[in-house]
Design an enzyme around this catalytic site. Structure first.
Site, PDB file in Angstrom:
ATOM      1  N   GLU A   1       0.481  -1.157   0.087  1.00  0.00           N
ATOM      2  CA  GLU A   1       0.176   0.073  -0.023  1.00  0.00           C
ATOM      3  C   GLU A   1       0.801   1.414  -0.034  1.00  0.00           C
ATOM      4  O   GLU A   1       1.961   1.373   0.550  1.00  0.00           O
ATOM      5  CB  GLU A   1      -0.894  -0.018   1.353  1.00  0.00           C
ATOM      6  CG  GLU A   1      -1.256   1.209   1.837  1.00  0.00           C
ATOM      7  CD  GLU A   1      -2.560   1.881   0.717  1.00  0.00           C
ATOM      8  OE1 GLU A   1      -3.265   1.166   0.224  1.00  0.00           O
ATOM      9  OE2 GLU A   1      -2.514   2.997   0.589  1.00  0.00           O
TER      10      GLU A   1
ATOM     11  N   CYS B   1     -13.108  -0.785  -8.975  1.00  0.00           N
ATOM     12  CA  CYS B   1     -14.214   0.341  -8.557  1.00  0.00           C
ATOM     13  C   CYS B   1     -14.535   0.983  -9.943  1.00  0.00           C
ATOM     14  O   CYS B   1     -15.244   2.061  -9.952  1.00  0.00           O
ATOM     15  CB  CYS B   1     -13.897   1.341  -7.586  1.00  0.00           C
ATOM     16  SG  CYS B   1     -12.113   2.045  -7.630  1.00  0.00           S
TER      17      CYS B   1
HETATM   18  N1  SAH Z   1      -8.047  -2.913  -0.178  1.00  0.00           N
HETATM   19  C1  SAH Z   1      -8.421  -1.775   0.357  1.00  0.00           C
HETATM   20  C2  SAH Z   1      -7.938  -0.515  -0.355  1.00  0.00           C
HETATM   21  C3  SAH Z   1      -8.544  -0.322  -1.719  1.00  0.00           C
HETATM   22  S1  SAH Z   1      -8.601   1.346  -2.252  1.00  0.00           S
HETATM   23  C4  SAH Z   1      -9.787  -1.769   0.921  1.00  0.00           C
HETATM   24  O1  SAH Z   1     -10.675  -2.693   0.215  1.00  0.00           O
HETATM   25  O2  SAH Z   1     -10.006  -1.031   1.961  1.00  0.00           O
HETATM   26  C5  SAH Z   1      -7.062   1.488  -3.486  1.00  0.00           C
HETATM   27  C6  SAH Z   1      -5.702   1.611  -2.416  1.00  0.00           C
HETATM   28  O3  SAH Z   1      -4.664   1.510  -3.316  1.00  0.00           O
HETATM   29  C7  SAH Z   1      -5.650   2.812  -1.401  1.00  0.00           C
HETATM   30  O4  SAH Z   1      -5.642   2.705  -0.343  1.00  0.00           O
HETATM   31  C8  SAH Z   1      -4.956   3.806  -2.291  1.00  0.00           C
HETATM   32  O5  SAH Z   1      -3.822   4.497  -1.108  1.00  0.00           O
HETATM   33  C9  SAH Z   1      -3.600   2.699  -2.759  1.00  0.00           C
HETATM   34  N2  SAH Z   1      -2.890   3.063  -3.789  1.00  0.00           N
HETATM   35  C10 SAH Z   1      -3.053   3.893  -4.852  1.00  0.00           C
HETATM   36  N3  SAH Z   1      -1.926   3.733  -5.685  1.00  0.00           N
HETATM   37  C11 SAH Z   1      -1.025   2.681  -5.258  1.00  0.00           C
HETATM   38  C12 SAH Z   1      -0.039   2.037  -5.609  1.00  0.00           C
HETATM   39  N4  SAH Z   1       0.693   2.440  -6.921  1.00  0.00           N
HETATM   40  N5  SAH Z   1       0.503   1.017  -5.169  1.00  0.00           N
HETATM   41  C13 SAH Z   1       0.051   0.653  -3.823  1.00  0.00           C
HETATM   42  N6  SAH Z   1      -1.015   1.255  -3.387  1.00  0.00           N
HETATM   43  C14 SAH Z   1      -1.718   2.059  -4.084  1.00  0.00           C
END
Ligand code: SAH
Length: 479
Positions: A343, A424
């Site tokens: 993350e 999403c």
């Molecule tokens: N699976 C989690 C979060 C999903 S939202 C849940 O269901 O709660 C998508 C997440 O991806 C967010 O927390 C965002 O901060 C993270 N994110 C965005 N770009 C990213 C990247 N390049 N690498 C890793 N995480 C990323």
């Protein structure tokens, strides 16, 4: 096509665009018409024309759709939030299901004939479901602070404190803060002049525990705010049932991004605790957390069910946020298995580590960074050995822009048995599914199951979970 501005034409609406606008064709020319529904014959006025498409305003509905309903909310027309309130809930679900399947087949080129396509998971009561509110605060024409919503595609605020999709408590809290601001003479933020103090009010409620976080986003220094208003604001909020965390976030940039990088505690804790199913989570203001609690459980259960992990397996959870899906997976693979999460937001990773400890799950490891850079890197391999480049199952849950191409390639090189894609945005999902189906490194994947889930009733967005399994007879033969 030779259209003139203000010209009126009659069109039949065939589809809905991504912001819920109706799409019709006139002599092959696409017209986008806000508030028009598929199946309707409408008279429209041309407002703006481009080479291959144009925007038109709805003048008269000549033949209404049987799915048309009166919006429940008085400001639904102006507000940019709920784009589909004029469509019956059943109609919304039908549209979202179709959207997902159309994207997968048209953009993704996916043959779904052998896949299990389940009907979309809808809500019994598609109102007051949101656990998070972010209200902009601006001055009205008399200079008084007011809150509401941005009108569609603009930054003008429509005053409103009774949002039909929010949990009622957030409306109540916002009204209290606005009257506090009036009483104390606290200025609302002025976007054009980049002056004034309070920019946004952020409220998040943990539905299972009732804990509430309130965060004021300010265009000023924390210390000054605390000295001038800290005590008075705390006394307004702290006795509201459930409030356990009062925060101030400093955002002094000229930006559309709501939260700045620094958050300080004015009173109480810096997180709230929620539970989804059996698992508890601590959540910071900055961390991503799904906004629709009843549907979140169904979404994660679907992801877990599709992942079908066995005790002892190794699983990667990409874009893991505060470890929501990760911890479900960790419980399922048991002590002999291993789950690795990645993350990009440091606060979320911090929450994720705390959450693993809170649930006594010791078979998880979280990495902070961009998934496309972290997964497969030497740093990870040094830390977790072969699991750095090998997995039985990979789960991805990216933001709307979808997965980075480098990450998709790394996943193919990892050759997991199954990939569970939680998305999403069906368009980027379809694009990425295509890459995984085409394959590389001698591996390719097939779509086996599709489950759409309505996380955003009254809005146009839709969430989807797709299961892809490694093809039995890969055609790719590169090493
Ligand atoms: N699976 C989690 C979060 C999903 S939202 C849940 O269901 O709660 C998508 C997440 O991806 C967010 O927390 C965002 O901060 C993270 N994110 C965005 N770009 C990213 C990247 N390049 N690498 C890793 N995480 C990323």
């Amino acid at each position: 096509m030779d259209f003139k501005k203000n010209q009126e034409v009659i069109v039949e609406i065939q589809d809905l665009g991504k912001d819920g606008e109706g799409i019709g064709h006139f002599d092959g020319y696409a017209l986008f018409v806000k508030e028009a529904l598929p199946g309707e014959k409408v008279r429209v006025k041309i407002m703006k024309t481009k080479k291959n498409y144009g925007f038109a305003r709805l003048v008269e509905i000549l033949e209404p759709s049987p799915d048309r309903v009166e919006p429940a909310c008085k400001v639904a027309r102006q507000c940019g939030g709920c784009t589909l309130q004029h469509l019956s809930y059943e109609g919304q679900l039908r549209y979202k299901q179709k959207k997902v399947l159309d994207c997968l087949t048209r953009i993704g080129g996916t043959d779904l004939s052998a896949a299990v396509v389940n009907p979309i998971l809808g809500m019994d009561n598609p109102w007051n479901y949101r656990n998070k509110a972010q209200f902009p605060v601006r001055a009205d024409k008399d200079g008084n602070p007011t809150t509401g919503f941005y009108a569609s595609r603009t930054h003008s605020v429509i005053p409103m404190t009774n949002c039909a999709i929010q949990d009622p408590i957030s409306n109540e809290i916002v009204a209290k803060i606005v009257s506090f601001m009036k009483r104390e003479g606290v200025l609302a933020y002025d976007e054009e002049k980049h002056s004034g103090l309070v920019r946004h009010i952020f409220v998040r409620k943990a539905f299972s525990t009732g804990e509430i976080m309130v965060c004021l986003v300010i265009n000023g220094a924390f210390r000054g705010f605390m000295e001038s208003y800290g005590e008075a604001l705390t006394s307004v909020l702290r006795d509201i049932d459930g409030v356990v965390s009062i925060l101030v976030n400093v955002n002094r940039e000229r930006t559309n991004v709501i939260l700045g990088t620094h958050t300080k505690v004015l009173w109480g804790k810096d997180t709230i605790t929620d539970a989804i199913g059996e698992i508890k989570y601590q959540i910071s203001a900055q961390s991503f957390y799904q906004v629709n609690p009843p549907q979140t459980l169904r979404l994660y259960q679907t992801a877990l069910d599709f992942a079908d992990v066995k005790p002892g397996e190794t699983v990667w959870d990409m874009y893991c946020g505060i470890g929501t899906i990760t911890l479900f997976l960790a419980a399922a693979v048991g002590g002999s298995g291993q789950v690795l999460g990645v993350e990009i937001v440091p606060e979320a990773v911090e929450n994720a580590r705390t959450n693993a400890a809170l649930n006594q799950l010791t078979n998880v490891e979280f990495f902070c960074g961009a998934a496309e850079e972290v997964v497969g890197s030497e740093m990870v391999r040094d830390k977790v050995g072969p699991a750095g480049m090998k997995a039985d199952v990979v789960v991805v849950d990216p933001p709307r822009k979808g997965c980075d191409g480098v990450l998709l390639d790394t996943i193919l090189a990892m050759k997991p048995k199954r990939i569970v894609y939680v998305s999403c945005d069906p368009a980027t999902l379809a694009r990425d599914v295509k890459v995984l189906a085409e394959g590389a490194h001698g591996t390719k994947y097939e779509v086996k199951k599709v489950q759409a889930c309505d996380m955003f009733p009254q809005g146009g967005h839709v969430e989807t979970v797709v299961l892809m399994s490694k093809s039995e007879h890969p055609r790719c033969t590169q090493p």
